[in-house]
Design a protein around this motif. Structure first.
Motif: not given
Length: 287
Positions: A30-34, A43-47, A51-53, A249-261
């Motif tokens: 849910f976070k942008p790459d930056a 700890l924000k990495a798991i909270l 910028d959540i979207s 390479v968009s790591w946010g999209q990679i995380m989103a796709y990995a979550s979906m599968i």
């Protein structure tokens, strides 16, 4: 009580340790790459802060044909599970309930195949499936074609029969009293009737376990589709990962796709975890 507390504490630590990558993946989706990289040192990495979207999930569907990939994997996995339960349970029934010469040798040969890694026979298997015939329907005509490459069934049929599933069913069927077979025979049931009306209804935990163990490799299949499927319309979800490492390479999209599968697999395991644990616990019990 003093022993229970350290045990529960140890379990809690293990749960946190194994859940951390999954939580990080879900939150990062849910976070942008930056922000993902900025939050790595805290700890924000798991909270779910900052910028959540849902932009990463929207980006996934624009970057890859996610709907088609998901539909392909769902269909391939469900058909593989259904055929796997049927074929492997029938094979195990013949080995455990029916008495015929050489069945122990056959069982030993089946179990021996577990030590052979898939990578050792992947290339010979590609050669074989490219030579096998298949019937295709064209209007009202049946056409015999040669080769299974670039099809759905080449992703399903080679993985229907599974040695571990047969062994698991064999062990579970062996724990069911043979007297039930004799009672069913007195009522006029044949072997198939005993299998369908007596043994399978009592094998819910084994069926659930085989379903999970068949679904996971079917859903996670990556190497085999890369070798035998060229059409984008036939590819499963795991092959879609490679789309995200092309160009930008968009790591946010990679995380989103990995979550979906990943979420469907987690849901499946949670839904059948009791049956899974019960089957594994009873697999070594022979009654």
């Amino acid at each position: 009580m003093k022993r229970v507390l350290p045990l529960q504490l140890g379990r809690s630590v293990l749960v946190i340790f194994f859940a951390f990558p999954i939580v990080f993946m879900l939150i990062s989706s849910f976070k942008p790459d930056a922000q993902i990289f900025a939050d790595l040192t805290s700890l924000k990495a798991i909270l779910p802060v900052g910028d959540i979207s849902l932009d990463n999930y929207r980006g996934v569907f624009h970057r890859v044909p996610a709907e088609r990939l998901l539909l392909n994997s769902v269909g391939i996995s469900l058909v593989t599970v259904a055929l796997g339960i049927l074929i492997n349970s029938m094979a195990a029934f013949a080995l455990s309930r029916m008495r015929w010469r050489g069945r122990r040798v056959v069982l030993a040969a089946i179990i021996a195949t577990l030590i052979v890694p898939f990578e050792t026979f992947a290339l010979p298997l590609v050669w074989w499936v490219n030579k096998l015939p298949w019937l295709e329907v064209h209007g009202f005509h049946l056409t015999l074609t040669s080769g299974w490459l670039d099809t759905y069934h080449v992703q399903i049929l080679p993985f229907v029969a599974n040695a571990f599933s047969i062994y698991l069913f064999f062990q579970y069927f062996s724990s069911i009293p043979v007297e039930l077979d004799e009672a069913a025979r007195m009522d006029g049931a044949g072997w198939f009737g005993i299998y369908r009306r007596v043994v399978m209804p009592l094998s819910g935990p084994a069926i659930a376990t085989v379903a999970i163990l068949t679904f996971l490799p079917a859903w996670n299949s990556y190497l085999w589709p890369l070798m035998v499927v060229q059409s984008e319309d036939l590819r499963p979800v795991m092959v879609g990962i490679q789309y995200f490492f092309q160009l930008n390479v968009s790591w946010g999209q990679i995380m989103a796709y990995a979550s979906m599968i990943t979420v469907p697999v987690l849901v499946l395991f949670v839904a059948f975890q009791r049956a899974f644990i019960g089957s594994i616990a009873s697999a070594g019990v022979k009654g």
